[in-house]
Design a protein around this motif. Structure first.
Motif, PDB file in Angstrom:
ATOM      1  N   SER B  30       0.793  -1.232   0.000  1.00  0.00           N
ATOM      2  CA  SER B  30       0.000   0.000   0.000  1.00  0.00           C
ATOM      3  C   SER B  30       0.817   1.270   0.000  1.00  0.00           C
ATOM      4  O   SER B  30       0.318   2.322  -0.371  1.00  0.00           O
ATOM      5  CB  SER B  30      -0.944   0.012   1.209  1.00  0.00           C
ATOM      6  N   THR B  31       2.065   1.239   0.435  1.00  0.00           N
ATOM      7  CA  THR B  31       2.841   2.482   0.437  1.00  0.00           C
ATOM      8  C   THR B  31       3.793   2.569  -0.751  1.00  0.00           C
ATOM      9  O   THR B  31       4.544   3.544  -0.868  1.00  0.00           O
ATOM     10  CB  THR B  31       3.670   2.652   1.741  1.00  0.00           C
ATOM     11  N   THR B  32       3.765   1.563  -1.606  1.00  0.00           N
ATOM     12  CA  THR B  32       4.614   1.578  -2.790  1.00  0.00           C
ATOM     13  C   THR B  32       4.399   2.876  -3.564  1.00  0.00           C
ATOM     14  O   THR B  32       3.273   3.216  -3.901  1.00  0.00           O
ATOM     15  CB  THR B  32       4.263   0.371  -3.672  1.00  0.00           C
ATOM     16  N   PHE B  34       5.834   3.876  -6.559  1.00  0.00           N
ATOM     17  CA  PHE B  34       5.916   3.875  -8.013  1.00  0.00           C
ATOM     18  C   PHE B  34       4.965   2.830  -8.634  1.00  0.00           C
ATOM     19  O   PHE B  34       3.886   3.176  -9.068  1.00  0.00           O
ATOM     20  CB  PHE B  34       7.381   3.669  -8.429  1.00  0.00           C
ATOM     21  N   ARG B 138      14.713   7.664   4.482  1.00  0.00           N
ATOM     22  CA  ARG B 138      14.056   8.971   4.604  1.00  0.00           C
ATOM     23  C   ARG B 138      13.348   9.121   5.945  1.00  0.00           C
ATOM     24  O   ARG B 138      12.834   8.165   6.493  1.00  0.00           O
ATOM     25  CB  ARG B 138      13.005   9.123   3.504  1.00  0.00           C
ATOM     26  N   LEU B 142       6.615  12.081   1.358  1.00  0.00           N
ATOM     27  CA  LEU B 142       5.375  12.817   1.084  1.00  0.00           C
ATOM     28  C   LEU B 142       4.513  12.918   2.340  1.00  0.00           C
ATOM     29  O   LEU B 142       3.291  12.799   2.280  1.00  0.00           O
ATOM     30  CB  LEU B 142       4.593  12.155  -0.051  1.00  0.00           C
ATOM     31  N   GLY B 143       5.187  13.103   3.466  1.00  0.00           N
ATOM     32  CA  GLY B 143       4.461  13.289   4.723  1.00  0.00           C
ATOM     33  C   GLY B 143       4.095  12.016   5.466  1.00  0.00           C
ATOM     34  O   GLY B 143       3.513  12.061   6.545  1.00  0.00           O
ATOM     35  N   VAL B 144       4.455  10.870   4.883  1.00  0.00           N
ATOM     36  CA  VAL B 144       4.090   9.587   5.491  1.00  0.00           C
ATOM     37  C   VAL B 144       5.350   8.927   6.068  1.00  0.00           C
ATOM     38  O   VAL B 144       6.343   8.782   5.358  1.00  0.00           O
ATOM     39  CB  VAL B 144       3.419   8.672   4.441  1.00  0.00           C
ATOM     40  N   GLY B 172      19.251   7.033  -3.799  1.00  0.00           N
ATOM     41  CA  GLY B 172      18.718   7.700  -2.607  1.00  0.00           C
ATOM     42  C   GLY B 172      18.906   9.188  -2.768  1.00  0.00           C
ATOM     43  O   GLY B 172      19.502   9.644  -3.745  1.00  0.00           O
ATOM     44  N   GLU B 173      18.360   9.922  -1.821  1.00  0.00           N
ATOM     45  CA  GLU B 173      18.594  11.365  -1.835  1.00  0.00           C
ATOM     46  C   GLU B 173      19.995  11.646  -1.297  1.00  0.00           C
ATOM     47  O   GLU B 173      20.525  10.880  -0.489  1.00  0.00           O
ATOM     48  CB  GLU B 173      17.560  12.050  -0.951  1.00  0.00           C
TER      49      GLU B 173
END
Lengths: 286, 286, 286, 286, 286, 286
Positions: B30-32, B34, B138, B142-144, B172-173
């Motif tokens: 559910s959090t995928t 892409f 991270r 996106l806030g999650v 990664g970032e």
């Protein structure tokens, strides 16, 4: 000087200020219980809309006569249904405040709840017209209340009995059908029959129109999360959505449950694109 | 009399009581962010495991020498990450309590958090060995905060600095790489080099081993949510997982991120199956 | 107020005026002799670029440090190769006139000719660096001179002997190899070996860099019109393009021959996206 | 006057009388235990061979120098393994009688038995060179003796100990590996190492060369019935088959186990086509 | 304690002893003449049945009211049609002996012969009701008598003239149609018309009901070995099978020819699942 | 002696001299504006025709009664529409000169123009019967006049007003519909209604019959470049083409726009094959 790459549903390039209708996508499928992928619907619909024409020979009208603005897909908080619904509600609310019609492209059917929350605040006497293969009336699904399988139940909690008119329903738990028949919703099983009479009754009433594309038979619309054989044909749906958009006081609407990963031929996406075109033209040229 | 249809990873048919290792699947994606689809991994791996043999000529050992019980996929509360993690943690906890090794098949990488929570309670000095293409460090996505992109960060919050050993990382970032290099994790970029030394250091320490299969190059493992070119070859991964399972004190493990809808040839599923076989044999014949 | 839906290669959102590099797509595949579909590459690359990060741990630099403008795909005169080449030449010419670097995304390899025509007008001493599986040196193909199979021959007609440096070539007619070896082009068969020496020779010389992605092996890049086994690995190509973009005086470039209809897993598109990211970062942070 | 539509492997259009080599297909997959589809290999290979060139830059020779006749696919008695093997044996026998080299395209690996039966009658001192991922040495498979999983065992019954030389083998039952090591076959596991020495020993001896294409890694050759990770690369196989065809006394050969339904990108078919081209050129220009 | 992973057609979890109906699969497709793959039908149907509900709003009955036991797929002797038919006959015979109704999921249509052999032994006055696109009445197919193309001819040999009632037939050799019309079978071409009258005539007679799913049009059921355009719609088939199962004395039945490899959207599998559900409910709630 | 591999549409194996009808393919799709791939139609149709029977129970006639010669696909000058049309015109002209009926398999719809040019030279009073979803009446498409979107307009330039009879049309620009309604063509929108009357009027007049298969609904024919929902069913088309071929003076015909890359299930190819069979039998047994 060269321009930025603006991608919209074909022909929907007027400015936000000028627009009567605002298209926006909600690429969300986190509660999908069977096969996910509806998050890709907005992108696929915009890309493949260019296989169609802007002119509808059925209505003898063209998208070019309509004022539609396509703001693309929202960037959603994947993984948190509540946050996602808040984002959708906020966007729909802003569009309502500006006196425009929000036209939402799902994503899974749960996204409708965000849009209906905003609509119900502005229109307390709101009715919902619901085309779907599935009842979507569960109290919860595996313990989760914010689920595509419960979305119309959540809408009912906002609006109360007699406000939801369901057509084409051919799948659900026995308890859901029973609950509907207790008068909670106005459920028309299997086909779109009776739509004309319902539209008569809804004259002058604000209507939110939610189309789960799986109301169509999987022969014409296989590309969805939960294909349910025995649905309506493409032309039946096209005629019905045109009638609704012409005759009812549609104040907001959505088209949900196209899942491009399960549409290898593009036929399902083409059906979604054309249904949206006919709806936009019917709404935009009234 | 005819029997029920029991479906397991090939050859893993001993009883729960006898088992040393317990396989279970967590069909959650559910959090995928892409491309979803990893929820189908458990089913695909069980089905396609029958294209393999139980015997490994590499280790000259066979699954038949191991005591593995496959309990199938959990029935998860799709749409609620917290509930899903609780369900996984509870299952892993029960397996730990019974003195067995839980072997989790994802699903997306977030499922690891449920298993690690259970492991960290039993083994406060736990280290994590992490093979992946992505940092997964991270603070939020996106806030999650409960997102596959944050899962190792969440694990770090449980275990603290120096406990997580990452290999193969190539995406990664900038901030994630920087944060890791401040000493929070032991990050080995691009390849599996340095594994031998790390295993030396981890002698006698309880290790949770989490394998995000996208550490492999998309040439051999395209069927995943976020293919990241430039990964390790199949044989590099096979040799490494065998070494880890033979040499480290692995108390629990998982294999995640196979997405069968993006594996039309079955080659990715075959790779997942064989990695699991080599891990099971290495763990089960020590 | 809500915004238009601008779609670009990830992170490439600066204005045209500010930009050093201008990305544009040429969705053309009309002369493709085997399997068409490269026209869809630009759209697929923009969509799937969001599966990557803007940061490259290989170069320790980020796209965010670069000034790149993505103008999307040209609207081309499908069916007329000459008109299409004129459109590309005009666009590249405008970008050159504004002192920027045109970065073309094919389409089939013939599109390179439009870009090279514009480049050759501005840089009479132009050299071409050409990575490809195929010679592309035919005089004509089935009677047609404007064909992907002839594109480097057409470039040679503009530039003359010794100006074209070909690497990775492993397929062609005997006559093409023979013609090249007569000194018309500098052909390096099979691999990218010898690139360092060529880059030494090209110091201070304006270079147009054309990458036919089928130089990669079909294991990592199956999604192309004419897969040719025996190519270079992803990492070999990534290292080579980075080296070229860092060391050579690249004044224009292109990446061609991704065919999304033959990329069901998305792995080929991911490879194309990442090669482009590494090229953009190497070019944009010099 | 217009001509009939003759479809052959690219360039193989000489008459039967003139031919040195005769290509023929056996579209049979009835004993395939996992994923059927190899019956379509012959058609796919002929169609896609036109994506290649007749010239091999590796050997600097061309198919046009070879005399190869392609008679297409046999029409087989689907459902009866014994009849099918008789049909293959008869065809191979006729080709042998005419002093030509039969080059069989499978189909599943069982087809080899028909061809080897014909070869063994003509060459009692026959040796078999066998490239494969799988041992194929079972006594029976689920009670069936004529199975792809038993084909080399059946060949051994014809030829006896020490005649079969297996390379690349990485899957089988423990008993099969054990049986081989008792001296029944000369089994080289995992890779093609040791091939040079074997070719030395086989000087002057008639050799039947059978290539199960799944000896290649699934990254480059996913399109097969039973993908087995950990195989050789395309170039390793190309170099090896060229060496065998140049150095050994190959009197017949086959290439089996391409399954086009599991090759959505065409990359596996391209690999099969090119391996066949290199073999034909090596055999036909000796 | 954790449980074994039992996989069944949705809701069919009663014990064998309690069951009225026994589901079992025969994963066999060795005689398929065009496109194999039906061996995967049983697994796909079990997996995708969870996209449906147990409740049928058409019949206002639920699978939960039925006593069905699903024993999974038989492990068959792939490659030997006779052995496979023996295995099926033995299983069906055991189910008949225990007074239960065997419900077979193919596999190709030849599997029906095993089941009919068992049925004919118990019910000498057996009639067969046959829905199919194809006559399946050949004497032999390419010299093979145990072929899907001959299966009803083989059944006729057991039962004699006038016992086989065929509906929906739209493909066959002229000789087959002619042979049928000589009175050997009761053949209704193209549609399901006349079914009501046939059911009248069959009152009180034991009926074996065999449904080749390719009786449906390829628009709704493309996933089959030999798609034959011009078939019945999904709802026509659903209504007909329900009528048969309610009105006829069905003593055994099968559903064959779903081929999941040719069903990329899952729509064909969904149609198969729902037909089976309606049949089970109609049979199980009489 | 063994024979060459002749591949034809099933049963079409008479000699050119004996033939009444000559099948030939034009594998061209260079002007396709949306999704290319129709170039593969000829090969796919020949291969999959063997899934059908030669006998039509609808007409109670067999292909074996017809004299049809299949010359395969032309080798076309890919990339040059004018050269390609010349090649087609020349072939059709030769067939006309020999007193036979040319039956062209596209490719995209533009190929019709080559065939019509040859027909119009021989039959100055030619009429065209056109089944299609699209008007194809544009003056030009993105500046290109030789485009599939313009092909009937180009034909009109040859023949003049009132000669083109269009059925099933449901997509086009408003201007195209308007232009048609000015009397330039006889346009019947949406369905095949009115065909009987048109056939009455066309008695004794030479008719070229062009069938764009996308006149069918995408449910039954998804495998085409531009799927347009709302089309006719397979049986409607089959009945109509049979009627045309039986009643009209068809002097030439074509079937276009099957695109096998968008037909993963083969259902579209099967529909094309069967339409062609019915047309051939109707034409060949008059």
């Amino acid at each position: 000087m060269l321009n930025k790459n603006i991608v919209d549903y074909m022909g929907c390039d007027c400015t936000y200020e000028e627009a009567d209708i605002v298209l926006y996508g909600a690429p969300f499928d986190s509660t999908t219980s069977f096969r996910p992928g509806t998050r890709f619907a907005g992108g696929a619909i915009r890309a493949d809309s260019y296989g169609l024409e802007t002119y509808s020979p059925y209505q003898d009208r063209s998208l070019e006569e309509c004022r539609v603005f396509d703001m693309g897909d929202l960037e959603l908080a994947i993984g948190s249904s509540e946050k996602v619904l808040d984002q959708i509600e906020e966007t729909a609310g802003e569009i309502f405040r500006d006196g425009k019609l929000p036209f939402l492209i799902g994503g899974e059917h749960l996204v409708t709840l965000g849009s209906v929350r905003a609509a119900a605040r502005k229109y307390p006497d709101l009715h919902i017209l619901h085309f779907d293969a599935h009842t979507d009336l569960r109290e919860d699904y595996l313990g989760v209340e914010l689920s595509h399988a419960c979305v119309l139940r959540r809408c009912w909690e906002l609006l109360g009995d007699g406000r939801i008119h369901q057509f084409g329903i051919r799948s659900g738990e026995r308890a859901e059908f029973g609950w509907a028949r207790e008068g909670h919703t106005d459920l028309h099983p299997f086909t779109l029959e009776g739509l004309g009479e319902t539209l008569e009754k809804l004259k002058g009433v604000p209507v939110y129109f939610t189309v789960d594309l799986d109301v169509m038979d999987p022969s014409v619309f296989p590309g969805t999360g939960t294909p349910e054989p025995g649905g309506v044909s493409y032309m039946e749906l096209q005629r019905a959505v045109t009638e609704v958009c012409r005759k009812a006081e549609v104040i907001g609407c959505d088209v949900t449950e196209l899942s491009p990963p399960f549409d290898p031929t593009g036929a399902s996406t083409a059906a979604a694109c054309k249904i949206i075109r006919e709806m936009l033209i019917a709404l935009g040229t009234k």
